[in-house]
Design a protein around this motif. Structure first.
Motif, PDB file in Angstrom:
ATOM      1  N   LEU A 279       0.838  -1.187   0.000  1.00 51.46           N
ATOM      2  CA  LEU A 279       0.000   0.000   0.000  1.00 51.46           C
ATOM      3  C   LEU A 279       0.876   1.240   0.000  1.00 51.46           C
ATOM      4  O   LEU A 279       1.951   1.256   0.591  1.00 51.46           O
ATOM      5  N   GLN A 280       0.402   2.289  -0.644  1.00 55.67           N
ATOM      6  CA  GLN A 280       1.121   3.557  -0.680  1.00 55.67           C
ATOM      7  C   GLN A 280       0.287   4.607   0.041  1.00 55.67           C
ATOM      8  O   GLN A 280      -0.892   4.801  -0.269  1.00 55.67           O
ATOM      9  N   LEU A 281       0.914   5.281   1.001  1.00 54.93           N
ATOM     10  CA  LEU A 281       0.227   6.266   1.823  1.00 54.93           C
ATOM     11  C   LEU A 281       0.463   7.663   1.251  1.00 54.93           C
ATOM     12  O   LEU A 281       1.573   8.015   0.866  1.00 54.93           O
ATOM     13  N   SER A 282      -0.587   8.457   1.175  1.00 55.46           N
ATOM     14  CA  SER A 282      -0.465   9.814   0.659  1.00 55.46           C
ATOM     15  C   SER A 282       0.294  10.695   1.644  1.00 55.46           C
ATOM     16  O   SER A 282       0.321  10.415   2.847  1.00 55.46           O
ATOM     17  N   PRO A 283       0.925  11.781   1.171  1.00 54.90           N
ATOM     18  CA  PRO A 283       1.697  12.660   2.072  1.00 54.90           C
ATOM     19  C   PRO A 283       0.862  13.274   3.190  1.00 54.90           C
ATOM     20  O   PRO A 283       1.370  13.524   4.273  1.00 54.90           O
ATOM     21  N   ASP A 284      -0.444  13.516   2.926  1.00 56.01           N
ATOM     22  CA  ASP A 284      -1.279  14.123   3.971  1.00 56.01           C
ATOM     23  C   ASP A 284      -1.854  13.087   4.931  1.00 56.01           C
ATOM     24  O   ASP A 284      -2.657  13.433   5.814  1.00 56.01           O
ATOM     25  N   LEU A 285      -1.473  11.800   4.752  1.00 58.64           N
ATOM     26  CA  LEU A 285      -1.871  10.703   5.657  1.00 58.64           C
ATOM     27  C   LEU A 285      -3.382  10.497   5.686  1.00 58.64           C
ATOM     28  O   LEU A 285      -3.935  10.018   6.674  1.00 58.64           O
ATOM     29  N   ASN A 286      -4.048  10.836   4.568  1.00 58.00           N
ATOM     30  CA  ASN A 286      -5.508  10.715   4.535  1.00 58.00           C
ATOM     31  C   ASN A 286      -6.012   9.625   3.602  1.00 58.00           C
ATOM     32  O   ASN A 286      -7.188   9.260   3.665  1.00 58.00           O
ATOM     33  N   ILE A 288      -4.930   5.977   0.868  1.00 61.81           N
ATOM     34  CA  ILE A 288      -3.984   4.946   0.466  1.00 61.81           C
ATOM     35  C   ILE A 288      -4.363   4.435  -0.919  1.00 61.81           C
ATOM     36  O   ILE A 288      -5.522   4.522  -1.348  1.00 61.81           O
ATOM     37  N   THR A 289      -3.374   3.902  -1.612  1.00 63.92           N
ATOM     38  CA  THR A 289      -3.585   3.278  -2.911  1.00 63.92           C
ATOM     39  C   THR A 289      -2.728   2.024  -2.974  1.00 63.92           C
ATOM     40  O   THR A 289      -1.751   1.874  -2.231  1.00 63.92           O
ATOM     41  N   ILE A 309      -4.145  -0.663   6.689  1.00 63.25           N
ATOM     42  CA  ILE A 309      -3.535   0.377   7.514  1.00 63.25           C
ATOM     43  C   ILE A 309      -4.560   0.818   8.536  1.00 63.25           C
ATOM     44  O   ILE A 309      -5.767   0.787   8.261  1.00 63.25           O
ATOM     45  N   LEU A 310      -4.093   1.211   9.725  1.00 64.46           N
ATOM     46  CA  LEU A 310      -4.984   1.624  10.791  1.00 64.46           C
ATOM     47  C   LEU A 310      -4.979   3.143  10.938  1.00 64.46           C
ATOM     48  O   LEU A 310      -3.992   3.810  10.624  1.00 64.46           O
ATOM     49  N   GLY A 311      -6.081   3.654  11.433  1.00 66.02           N
ATOM     50  CA  GLY A 311      -6.133   5.062  11.764  1.00 66.02           C
ATOM     51  C   GLY A 311      -5.382   5.329  13.050  1.00 66.02           C
ATOM     52  O   GLY A 311      -5.183   4.438  13.873  1.00 66.02           O
ATOM     53  N   SER A 312      -4.964   6.578  13.238  1.00 69.12           N
ATOM     54  CA  SER A 312      -4.186   6.922  14.431  1.00 69.12           C
ATOM     55  C   SER A 312      -5.068   7.128  15.659  1.00 69.12           C
ATOM     56  O   SER A 312      -4.576   7.139  16.776  1.00 69.12           O
ATOM     57  N   GLY A 327     -13.353   5.186  -4.239  1.00 69.40           N
ATOM     58  CA  GLY A 327     -12.875   5.299  -5.612  1.00 69.40           C
ATOM     59  C   GLY A 327     -13.395   4.173  -6.501  1.00 69.40           C
ATOM     60  O   GLY A 327     -14.381   3.492  -6.185  1.00 69.40           O
ATOM     61  N   PRO A 328     -12.710   3.923  -7.633  1.00 68.09           N
ATOM     62  CA  PRO A 328     -13.190   2.911  -8.581  1.00 68.09           C
ATOM     63  C   PRO A 328     -12.852   1.473  -8.186  1.00 68.09           C
ATOM     64  O   PRO A 328     -13.228   0.539  -8.879  1.00 68.09           O
ATOM     65  N   SER A 329     -12.112   1.290  -7.107  1.00 71.53           N
ATOM     66  CA  SER A 329     -11.674  -0.055  -6.731  1.00 71.53           C
ATOM     67  C   SER A 329     -12.871  -0.939  -6.385  1.00 71.53           C
ATOM     68  O   SER A 329     -13.841  -0.501  -5.752  1.00 71.53           O
ATOM     69  N   GLU A 330     -12.785  -2.196  -6.805  1.00 78.67           N
ATOM     70  CA  GLU A 330     -13.846  -3.166  -6.496  1.00 78.67           C
ATOM     71  C   GLU A 330     -13.473  -4.062  -5.325  1.00 78.67           C
ATOM     72  O   GLU A 330     -14.264  -4.917  -4.929  1.00 78.67           O
ATOM     73  N   GLN A 331     -12.290  -3.891  -4.802  1.00 79.04           N
ATOM     74  CA  GLN A 331     -11.850  -4.670  -3.649  1.00 79.04           C
ATOM     75  C   GLN A 331     -11.391  -3.734  -2.552  1.00 79.04           C
ATOM     76  O   GLN A 331     -10.329  -3.132  -2.651  1.00 79.04           O
TER      77      GLN A 331
END
Length: 355
Positions: A279-286, A288-289, A309-312, A327-331
């Motif tokens: 998983l890739q986490l965005s810089p603003d920590l909000n 994932i992709t 990933i877990l929330g803080s 988003g468009p993800s089906e999973q």
């Protein structure tokens, strides 16, 4: 010769400063001193006398040229000896051994004279190589830790700058959101004001009509009995006047929930320390992709680490709601897990929603 060398150095010392003579002068009593030392001493006294024999001195100071030359020769020889290495001052020979019993460096002549039957160890630079390497490794470790500490301080400053940037963007967003919401409120106000004005106008007409009916009935009741009875039927009909009940209708009031309902929205900050799999986490920590690499196919019986990933934020009670853009993800899956399960590769979801 050894004793003469030591005694020579002692005899070449000024009895005032206890250092080798500098610009020596001789008094009439034959005692010698550094010029600056004897002048400084006499400046503090009214009577000029020798500091050693206390003899009064009436004549001026005389340069002791022989003593000066002797001191300079001795100093040059001493510097040459020191340049050659550690020299024994008693025997003018190099000190090769260390006396363990007396904890001092000695030469071979010292061993024969004053250190017989003592324990010695040789002086070798190679013996210091191992502890020196250990110190150098320790130095590298300390420099590495120092670099880590500096990185941490730099990280603090970078995080502070990021916080300021994020809050500036948040302030700008809030200003724009405030302007947008107030504009929407004004638009709704304009629309519903027209409808309310029409309703108020209709209400005023009804009020005027009802007031007219009341006034006419009161006038009829104030007439003489004969006239009142003559108009009784019409007055009775007027008293039975049906007042229509104006309907406000739906959607007349301002939809407060639409304008204020989600102002208490707080973004969920994801915890980078709990990031699993690709998983890739965005810089603003909000958000994932998924990473670029595809997850390899494995046997159904093989345990595969679930990407999550877990929330803080943690909580133990209360009601909580979240709005998640998948988003468009089906999973995907969103859920809540126990604190004790967060380190497991495949945590058990207490509550989950998935697609």
């Amino acid at each position: 010769m050894a004793l003469s060398y030591v005694s020579l150095e002692e005899n070449l010392r000024c009895s005032i400063c206890l250092e080798i003579f500098k610009d020596p002068v001789v008094l009439t009593c034959s005692h010698s001193f550094c010029r600056i030392c004897i002048e400084r001493t006499w400046n503090q006294k009214e009577i000029k006398e020798c500091p050693m024999c206390r003899k009064k001195i009436k004549h001026s100071l005389i340069n002791n040229l022989v003593l000066k030359e002797t001191c300079e020769t001795f100093a040059q020889k001493k510097r040459r000896m020191e340049a050659q290495g550690v020299i024994c001052l008693l025997h003018t020979d190099k000190q090769h051994l260390f006396c363990v019993d007396d904890q001092q460096l000695v030469c071979l002549q010292c061993v024969d004279q004053d250190h017989q039957n003592h324990n010695f160890c040789s002086i070798s630079k190679t013996e210091l190589e191992r502890p020196l390497q250990a110190l150098q490794m320790k130095l590298e470790t300390l420099n590495s830790k120092k670099s880590t500490f500096l990185d941490m301080l730099s990280q603090v400053r970078q995080t502070e700058e990021q916080i300021k940037v994020e809050f500036e963007e948040l302030h700008q967003f809030l200003k724009e959101e405030e302007a947008t919401r107030i504009a929407a409120l004004r638009e709704e106000e304009e629309e519903k004001s027209q409808r309310m004005k029409a309703k108020i106008s209709e209400m005023n007409k009804l009020l005027t009509s009802v007031l007219e009916q009341i006034n006419k009935i009161k006038d009829d009741m104030n007439n003489e009995d004969s006239l009142f009875l003559h108009k009784f039927r019409s007055t009775e009909e007027r008293a039975k006047y049906t007042v229509p009940d104006p309907e406000v209708g739906p959607g007349v009031l301002i939809d407060v929930s639409k304008h204020l309902g989600n102002l208490r929205y707080t973004p969920v900050l994801l915890d980078p320390a709990t990031l699993r799999a690709k998983l890739q986490l965005s810089p603003d920590l909000n958000s994932i992709t998924f990473g670029q690499e595809q997850t390899p196919k494995v046997s159904p019986t093989k345990c595969v680490e679930v990407p999550f990933i877990l929330g803080s934020e943690r909580f133990t009670s209360g009601s909580h709601t979240w709005e998640v853009q998948v988003g468009p993800s089906e999973q995907w899956a969103v859920g809540v897990i126990k604190e004790s399960d967060k380190t497991k590769p495949n945590p058990f979801y207490i509550i989950n929603i998935y697609a």
